[in-house]
Design an enzyme around this catalytic site. Structure first.
Site, PDB file in Angstrom:
ATOM      1  N   GLU A  59     -23.647  -5.124 -11.407  1.00  0.00           N
ATOM      2  CA  GLU A  59     -24.254  -4.911  -9.914  1.00  0.00           C
ATOM      3  C   GLU A  59     -23.308  -4.172  -9.340  1.00  0.00           C
ATOM      4  O   GLU A  59     -21.965  -4.833  -9.382  1.00  0.00           O
ATOM      5  CB  GLU A  59     -24.521  -6.283  -9.639  1.00  0.00           C
ATOM      6  CG  GLU A  59     -25.529  -6.240  -8.524  1.00  0.00           C
ATOM      7  CD  GLU A  59     -27.165  -6.062  -9.313  1.00  0.00           C
ATOM      8  OE1 GLU A  59     -27.125  -6.080 -10.338  1.00  0.00           O
ATOM      9  OE2 GLU A  59     -27.942  -6.418  -8.172  1.00  0.00           O
TER      10      GLU A  59
ATOM     11  N   ASP B 207       0.829   4.173  -2.745  1.00  0.00           N
ATOM     12  CA  ASP B 207       0.820   5.533  -2.400  1.00  0.00           C
ATOM     13  C   ASP B 207       1.654   6.505  -2.763  1.00  0.00           C
ATOM     14  O   ASP B 207       1.240   7.654  -3.161  1.00  0.00           O
ATOM     15  CB  ASP B 207       0.673   5.703  -0.689  1.00  0.00           C
ATOM     16  CG  ASP B 207      -0.771   5.151  -0.222  1.00  0.00           C
ATOM     17  OD1 ASP B 207      -2.046   4.957  -1.254  1.00  0.00           O
ATOM     18  OD2 ASP B 207      -0.932   4.963   0.957  1.00  0.00           O
TER      19      ASP B 207
ATOM     20  N   ARG C 123     -30.710   1.539 -12.599  1.00  0.00           N
ATOM     21  CA  ARG C 123     -31.531   0.993 -13.303  1.00  0.00           C
ATOM     22  C   ARG C 123     -32.920   1.917 -13.847  1.00  0.00           C
ATOM     23  O   ARG C 123     -33.306   1.821 -14.800  1.00  0.00           O
ATOM     24  CB  ARG C 123     -31.875  -0.442 -12.640  1.00  0.00           C
ATOM     25  CG  ARG C 123     -33.272  -1.089 -13.217  1.00  0.00           C
ATOM     26  CD  ARG C 123     -33.255  -2.398 -12.571  1.00  0.00           C
ATOM     27  NE  ARG C 123     -34.192  -3.329 -13.298  1.00  0.00           N
ATOM     28  CZ  ARG C 123     -35.591  -3.075 -13.284  1.00  0.00           C
ATOM     29  NH1 ARG C 123     -35.930  -2.289 -12.627  1.00  0.00           N
ATOM     30  NH2 ARG C 123     -36.385  -3.783 -14.022  1.00  0.00           N
TER      31      ARG C 123
ATOM     32  N   LYS D  16     -33.993 -18.806  -7.224  1.00  0.00           N
ATOM     33  CA  LYS D  16     -33.930 -18.077  -5.893  1.00  0.00           C
ATOM     34  C   LYS D  16     -33.504 -19.041  -4.798  1.00  0.00           C
ATOM     35  O   LYS D  16     -34.321 -19.965  -4.717  1.00  0.00           O
ATOM     36  CB  LYS D  16     -35.166 -17.433  -5.701  1.00  0.00           C
ATOM     37  CG  LYS D  16     -35.290 -16.164  -6.777  1.00  0.00           C
ATOM     38  CD  LYS D  16     -34.223 -14.984  -6.737  1.00  0.00           C
ATOM     39  CE  LYS D  16     -34.546 -13.806  -5.759  1.00  0.00           C
ATOM     40  NZ  LYS D  16     -35.660 -13.056  -5.935  1.00  0.00           N
TER      41      LYS D  16
ATOM     42  N   CYS E 272     -29.535   0.767  36.580  1.00  0.00           N
ATOM     43  CA  CYS E 272     -29.358   1.471  37.592  1.00  0.00           C
ATOM     44  C   CYS E 272     -30.499   2.180  38.087  1.00  0.00           C
ATOM     45  O   CYS E 272     -30.532   2.705  39.159  1.00  0.00           O
ATOM     46  CB  CYS E 272     -28.058   2.201  37.498  1.00  0.00           C
ATOM     47  SG  CYS E 272     -28.132   3.613  36.450  1.00  0.00           S
TER      48      CYS E 272
ATOM     49  N   LEU F  30     -35.595 -10.176 -14.165  1.00  0.00           N
ATOM     50  CA  LEU F  30     -35.494 -11.842 -14.339  1.00  0.00           C
ATOM     51  C   LEU F  30     -36.706 -12.375 -13.833  1.00  0.00           C
ATOM     52  O   LEU F  30     -37.191 -12.361 -12.902  1.00  0.00           O
ATOM     53  CB  LEU F  30     -34.268 -12.345 -13.541  1.00  0.00           C
ATOM     54  CG  LEU F  30     -33.048 -11.872 -14.339  1.00  0.00           C
ATOM     55  CD1 LEU F  30     -31.747 -12.421 -13.509  1.00  0.00           C
ATOM     56  CD2 LEU F  30     -32.623 -12.781 -15.695  1.00  0.00           C
TER      57      LEU F  30
ATOM     58  N   ASP G  73     -26.421  -9.683  -4.791  1.00  0.00           N
ATOM     59  CA  ASP G  73     -27.718  -8.831  -4.187  1.00  0.00           C
ATOM     60  C   ASP G  73     -27.168  -7.454  -3.916  1.00  0.00           C
ATOM     61  O   ASP G  73     -26.616  -7.019  -3.098  1.00  0.00           O
ATOM     62  CB  ASP G  73     -28.235  -9.400  -2.976  1.00  0.00           C
ATOM     63  CG  ASP G  73     -29.604  -9.180  -2.723  1.00  0.00           C
ATOM     64  OD1 ASP G  73     -30.336  -8.478  -3.563  1.00  0.00           O
ATOM     65  OD2 ASP G  73     -30.250  -9.344  -1.669  1.00  0.00           O
TER      66      ASP G  73
ATOM     67  N   LYS H 227     -28.212 -18.629 -17.889  1.00  0.00           N
ATOM     68  CA  LYS H 227     -28.575 -17.846 -19.350  1.00  0.00           C
ATOM     69  C   LYS H 227     -28.253 -18.831 -20.125  1.00  0.00           C
ATOM     70  O   LYS H 227     -27.361 -19.670 -20.256  1.00  0.00           O
ATOM     71  CB  LYS H 227     -27.682 -16.572 -19.296  1.00  0.00           C
ATOM     72  CG  LYS H 227     -27.820 -15.630 -18.307  1.00  0.00           C
ATOM     73  CD  LYS H 227     -26.644 -14.537 -18.058  1.00  0.00           C
ATOM     74  CE  LYS H 227     -26.773 -13.844 -17.008  1.00  0.00           C
ATOM     75  NZ  LYS H 227     -25.778 -12.914 -16.994  1.00  0.00           N
TER      76      LYS H 227
ATOM     77  N   CYS I   5     -27.305   6.081  29.576  1.00  0.00           N
ATOM     78  CA  CYS I   5     -27.291   6.196  31.061  1.00  0.00           C
ATOM     79  C   CYS I   5     -25.682   6.935  31.393  1.00  0.00           C
ATOM     80  O   CYS I   5     -25.133   6.250  30.648  1.00  0.00           O
ATOM     81  CB  CYS I   5     -27.564   4.858  31.676  1.00  0.00           C
ATOM     82  SG  CYS I   5     -27.086   4.902  33.415  1.00  0.00           S
TER      83      CYS I   5
ATOM     84  N   ASP J 193       0.718  -1.196   0.167  1.00  0.00           N
ATOM     85  CA  ASP J 193       0.126   0.128   0.132  1.00  0.00           C
ATOM     86  C   ASP J 193       0.889   1.388   0.084  1.00  0.00           C
ATOM     87  O   ASP J 193       0.667   2.345  -0.567  1.00  0.00           O
ATOM     88  CB  ASP J 193      -0.948   0.243   1.288  1.00  0.00           C
ATOM     89  CG  ASP J 193      -1.819  -0.923   1.288  1.00  0.00           C
ATOM     90  OD1 ASP J 193      -1.943  -1.839   0.145  1.00  0.00           O
ATOM     91  OD2 ASP J 193      -2.670  -1.139   2.173  1.00  0.00           O
ATOM     92  N   TYR J 194       1.886   1.043   0.745  1.00  0.00           N
ATOM     93  CA  TYR J 194       2.901   2.349   0.998  1.00  0.00           C
ATOM     94  C   TYR J 194       3.565   2.820  -0.526  1.00  0.00           C
ATOM     95  O   TYR J 194       3.364   3.817  -1.007  1.00  0.00           O
ATOM     96  CB  TYR J 194       3.928   2.050   1.904  1.00  0.00           C
ATOM     97  CG  TYR J 194       5.112   3.124   1.855  1.00  0.00           C
ATOM     98  CD1 TYR J 194       4.540   4.294   2.631  1.00  0.00           C
ATOM     99  CD2 TYR J 194       6.481   2.971   1.252  1.00  0.00           C
ATOM    100  CE1 TYR J 194       5.695   5.385   2.412  1.00  0.00           C
ATOM    101  CE2 TYR J 194       7.103   3.914   1.282  1.00  0.00           C
ATOM    102  CZ  TYR J 194       6.958   5.150   1.971  1.00  0.00           C
ATOM    103  OH  TYR J 194       7.684   6.198   1.995  1.00  0.00           O
ATOM    104  N   GLU J 195       3.831   1.695  -1.338  1.00  0.00           N
ATOM    105  CA  GLU J 195       4.552   2.049  -2.546  1.00  0.00           C
ATOM    106  C   GLU J 195       3.343   2.611  -3.457  1.00  0.00           C
ATOM    107  O   GLU J 195       3.738   3.409  -4.271  1.00  0.00           O
ATOM    108  CB  GLU J 195       5.171   0.829  -3.086  1.00  0.00           C
ATOM    109  CG  GLU J 195       6.294   0.271  -2.622  1.00  0.00           C
ATOM    110  CD  GLU J 195       6.846  -1.150  -3.070  1.00  0.00           C
ATOM    111  OE1 GLU J 195       7.878  -1.434  -2.966  1.00  0.00           O
ATOM    112  OE2 GLU J 195       5.891  -2.043  -2.912  1.00  0.00           O
TER     113      GLU J 195
HETATM  114  S1  IVH Z   1     -28.383 -11.060 -16.053  1.00  0.00           S
HETATM  115  C1  IVH Z   1     -32.315  -9.114 -18.329  1.00  0.00           C
HETATM  116  N1  IVH Z   1     -26.686 -11.698 -14.179  1.00  0.00           N
HETATM  117  O1  IVH Z   1     -30.775  -9.349 -11.006  1.00  0.00           O
HETATM  118  C2  IVH Z   1     -31.454  -9.146 -17.019  1.00  0.00           C
HETATM  119  N2  IVH Z   1     -28.538 -10.123 -13.542  1.00  0.00           N
HETATM  120  O2  IVH Z   1     -33.715  -9.882 -10.733  1.00  0.00           O
HETATM  121  C3  IVH Z   1     -30.476  -9.954 -17.235  1.00  0.00           C
HETATM  122  N3  IVH Z   1     -28.464  -9.596 -11.097  1.00  0.00           N
HETATM  123  O3  IVH Z   1     -31.509  -6.565 -13.107  1.00  0.00           O
HETATM  124  C4  IVH Z   1     -29.440  -9.616 -15.904  1.00  0.00           C
HETATM  125  N4  IVH Z   1     -26.705 -10.796 -10.379  1.00  0.00           N
HETATM  126  O4  IVH Z   1     -29.602  -6.268 -11.525  1.00  0.00           O
HETATM  127  C5  IVH Z   1     -27.766 -10.932 -14.525  1.00  0.00           C
HETATM  128  N5  IVH Z   1     -25.372 -12.523 -12.510  1.00  0.00           N
HETATM  129  C6  IVH Z   1     -26.386 -11.933 -12.902  1.00  0.00           C
HETATM  130  C7  IVH Z   1     -26.896 -11.057 -11.874  1.00  0.00           C
HETATM  131  C8  IVH Z   1     -28.136 -10.270 -12.195  1.00  0.00           C
HETATM  132  C9  IVH Z   1     -27.632  -9.894 -10.153  1.00  0.00           C
HETATM  133  C10 IVH Z   1     -29.627  -8.515 -11.049  1.00  0.00           C
HETATM  134  C11 IVH Z   1     -29.813  -7.586 -12.094  1.00  0.00           C
HETATM  135  C12 IVH Z   1     -31.212  -7.754 -12.602  1.00  0.00           C
HETATM  136  C13 IVH Z   1     -31.673  -8.405 -11.360  1.00  0.00           C
HETATM  137  C14 IVH Z   1     -32.978  -9.166 -11.859  1.00  0.00           C
END
Ligand code: IVH
Length: 715
Positions: A203, A66, A165, A351, A448, A112, A146, A327, A463, A62-64
């Site tokens: 994200e 900086d 978004r 989920k 007390c 999604l 998340d 996907k 207190c 970190d020093y270097e």
């Molecule tokens: S792909 C068309 N990949 O989850 C949407 N989304 O609930 C395709 N998210 O709006 C998104 N991790 O903000 C994708 N590995 C990931 C993700 C991700 C989190 C979020 C994203 C999206 C929301 C949908």
């Protein structure tokens, strides 16, 4: 991103830059040379940012880092004509954004669709197969972070824009804040891949540890804590001042290219960029942080297995993960499948089990913390949240309760996110029957019984009673600490047994301890309590402790004031206060408005002091201290040795050299290690060295140990 050869070269360059910096003060640099160095610095700093923020694997200290960063910053200050927007120093803009302009996304930011079971994943697969007409489907699986969704636009390799978004069609342009996130490159070599303009989705998130810290700070500042890391990330991203955003330790992952075209304006998605996997590979090569742990899966069975395995290990990660995103890998297939108005048909989120649940708030109790803060704690009808049964939840402070309008008997939604401590997200007002009752804050301390206070700008009631049993151990340790009464041997262990045995019920009681009490009474009482004997308090240690307690009676007024543990009265303030008065009583009787007038003491501190001295119990302790012989004398802050300069040679018999130096400094004198005409006193101990000869040659004043002890008042 960087080949091994290139990295080796960059490290070499780093080293030679560090050498250069050492030998070349900026003052002497020509514009010509500066130009060359600035370019080189930017290249290596961007490389080290990538090692640190993207790979989490820095290769310099970190020093270097900086050293490099500061030199670049100073160079740009001296030669403003060299500043460029992609410089690593330009991440934090200084101006405060008033409002964030709204801008349309290059392509709609959809949500999604969700799947909660293996069956729902199979349904999804069936729809995909039907849509593209083949059973052989390749999927990518990656963690679903998340956090807060963002869209980044790069043109000509430069970050142009970063948005939230928003409503999916239009987002807020938060570019100044996005630029502060080091995991997001300001310049990325996308043109290498024929990409001229690109939109990347990702994200922004906060790891669980930083989340905990942010909440702790918010509580200290009197703000309500965030429910989860997602809210914390979203909240931080929209802060008005980029400087504040930069402090929040935001991180970012990217997970999709939604738009890419070459210089001619031709679309690259589905043509030269054929799969999602390939798209991620390109982003990785360009220095972005792409989701770790992603995998290619053939067929839905592999997908299901991946999801189940990850659900098991979700807690192991530093970030909150709430599911898996699946996907279709082939981008042409994605285009064929298309999307609904709400979500793409080629992706789904599996989920994980929710970490939220609803339950009833049965009762609220109030706890006194180690430093006197009164915290309301809700008792819940036990409920399972994300695999853990919870029955208690912190309600933080009065403002939190009022903001959420929480009442006893309410149905509440609880969440366990980012950390183990559960949190009330909201009250289910629809479930109210009318029998719910408001939460009444106590007027007195539950430990007390003393009147409690809420200081200006604070969210917590506290207190401030020195005799409050809930706080006594901490107060005692603080009272005895180095800058306070400096009683060696009165640390955690000793404080614990003294308080537990009730030999000490306030800090003044220590001056009434005797050998008899510590050696006989203490072990007896501990035994009665079913506690182990305090073997560390043998005869020798007890004698030492009593000697140290006795010596502490001589501590000057400012240290006593500090030792009382008045909120907001730190060492500097205590010193100020002691300078103003002639005795502790004068301070006790000083009206609040007069305290406020002292520079360095605002209304907050003045009020705190007044509250403290208005408690009869606290005055009682001060009386007890006086009676015990604590002198609280007002020594001149200048100290009796002010203006004197000491040097030591040879060993002292009564103390170590460090102790001797400390004593001198405490009394306002100075110490040095080299003989010069500035030295006023040469203290000579056993076997003095060459310093003595030199001192004699200069004709300096030479004293022995005994004379020294007299000077510091120890003889
Ligand atoms: S792909 C068309 N990949 O989850 C949407 N989304 O609930 C395709 N998210 O709006 C998104 N991790 O903000 C994708 N590995 C990931 C993700 C991700 C989190 C979020 C994203 C999206 C929301 C949908």
């Amino acid at each position: 991103m960087y080949s091994e050869k290139e990295q080796a070269r960059l490290l070499e360059e780093t080293k030679s830059l560090l050498r250069f910096i050492k030998d070349h003060p900026i003052k002497k640099l020509s514009l010509e040379k500066a130009k060359e160095i600035v370019g080189s610095l930017r290249t290596v700093i961007s490389y080290h940012d990538w090692r640190y923020y993207v790979l989490n694997d820095p290769v310099i200290s970190d020093y270097e880092y900086d050293q490099l960063f500061r030199y670049l910053r100073d160079l740009e200050e001296k030669f403003p004509e060299l500043i460029s927007p992609d410089s690593p120093t330009r991440r934090v803009a200084s101006d405060v954004t008033k409002v964030f302009p709204e801008v349309p996304h290059l392509s709609k930011m959809l949500s999604l669709d969700n799947a909660y079971s293996a069956d729902e994943l199979r349904d999804f697969h069936r729809r995909v197969v039907q849509g593209i007409g083949t059973e052989e489907v390749e999927y990518t699986c990656e963690p679903k972070f998340d956090g807060a969704g963002i869209a980044l636009v790069y043109e000509n390799d430069l970050l142009q824009r970063g948005c939230t978004r928003g409503d999916g069609a239009r987002g807020e342009d938060i570019t100044p804040n996005i630029r502060t996130i080091r995991a997001i490159p300001l310049r990325a070599p996308l043109s290498q891949f024929g990409i001229h303009r690109i939109e990347i989705r990702g994200e922004v998130l906060i790891d669980k540890e930083s989340f905990r810290k942010i909440n702790q700070q918010r509580l200290e500042e009197g703000l309500s804590p965030f429910a989860n890391p997602r809210n914390a990330a979203a909240g931080s991203l929209r802060l008005q001042d980029p400087k504040e955003v930069a402090k929040k330790k935001l991180d970012a992952f990217v997970y999709q290219i939604t738009f890419a075209e070459n210089k001619k304006g031709e679309n690259l998605l589905g043509t030269s960029i054929q799969t999602h996997w390939q798209a991620m590979e390109i982003l990785k090569q360009c220095g972005f942080k792409v989701s770790w742990g992603a995998e290619l899966c053939k067929g839905i069975d592999e997908v299901i297995k991946f999801c189940q395995e990850w659900e098991q290990k979700r807690e192991e990660f530093p970030y909150e993960i709430d599911g898996i995103v699946i996907k279709v890998n082939d981008i042409r297939s994605q285009q064929i499948l298309g999307e609904t108005t709400h979500h793409p048909r080629w992706a789904i989120a599996f989920k994980f089990k929710a970490k939220q649940a609803t339950t009833r708030l049965k009762r609220v109790v109030f706890q006194v913390g180690r430093v006197g803060t009164i915290t309301p704690v809700g008792e819940l009808e036990p409920v399972e949240v994300g695999g853990v049964i919870i029955s208690r939840v912190s309600l933080f402070n009065e403002d939190f309760i009022r903001e959420k309008d929480i009442r006893v008997g309410d149905m509440v939604l609880v969440e366990r996110a980012g950390e183990v401590i559960p949190y009330i997200v909201k009250v289910i007002k629809e479930a109210r029957t009318g029998s719910e009752e408001p939460i009444v804050f106590p007027k007195t301390c539950p430990s007390c019984g003393s009147r409690i206070v809420r200081l200006p700008e604070e969210a917590a009631w506290r207190c401030v009673n020195m005799r409050c049993p809930a706080q006594l151990k901490e107060r005692l340790k603080y009272f005895a600490s180095r800058r306070a009464m400096d009683i060696e041997g009165l640390g955690e262990r000793t404080a614990r047994v003294l308080v537990m045995s009730r030999l000490v019920e306030d800090v003044a009681d220590i001056y009434y301890l005797t050998e008899e009490k510590l050696l006989k009474e203490l072990p007896k009482r501990m035994e009665e309590l079913g506690q182990p004997r305090p073997t560390f308090l043998g005869e020798l240690n007890v004698r030492k402790l009593l000697k140290n307690i006795e010596a502490s009676k001589n501590r000057p007024l400012h240290r006593v004031i500090y030792a009382l543990g008045i909120r907001y009265v730190g060492y500097a303030t205590a010193t100020l206060l002691a300078e103003m008065v002639n005795s502790i009583d004068e301070l006790i009787n000083m009206p609040e408005h007069k305290l406020e007038q002292v520079s360095g003491i605002g209304p907050k501190i003045a009020h705190s002091i007044k509250e403290f001295f208005s408690l009869p119990d606290n005055l009682k302790v001060i009386e007890k201290l006086k009676k015990a012989g604590v002198r609280m004398a007002k020594v001149e802050i200048k100290g009796p040795l002010a203006g004197k300069v000491f040097i030591f040679t040879g060993a002292l018999s009564s103390m170590t050299r460090d102790e001797a130096k400390r004593k001198v400094e405490e009394l306002g004198g100075k110490t040095v290690d080299a003989v010069s005409r500035k030295v006023t006193h040469v203290v000579v101990g056993e076997n003095p060295g060459s310093k003595l000869r030199k001192a004699q040659r200069l004709g300096l004043t030479i004293i022995n140990e005994e004379e020294f002890l007299k000077m510091i008042g120890e003889k």
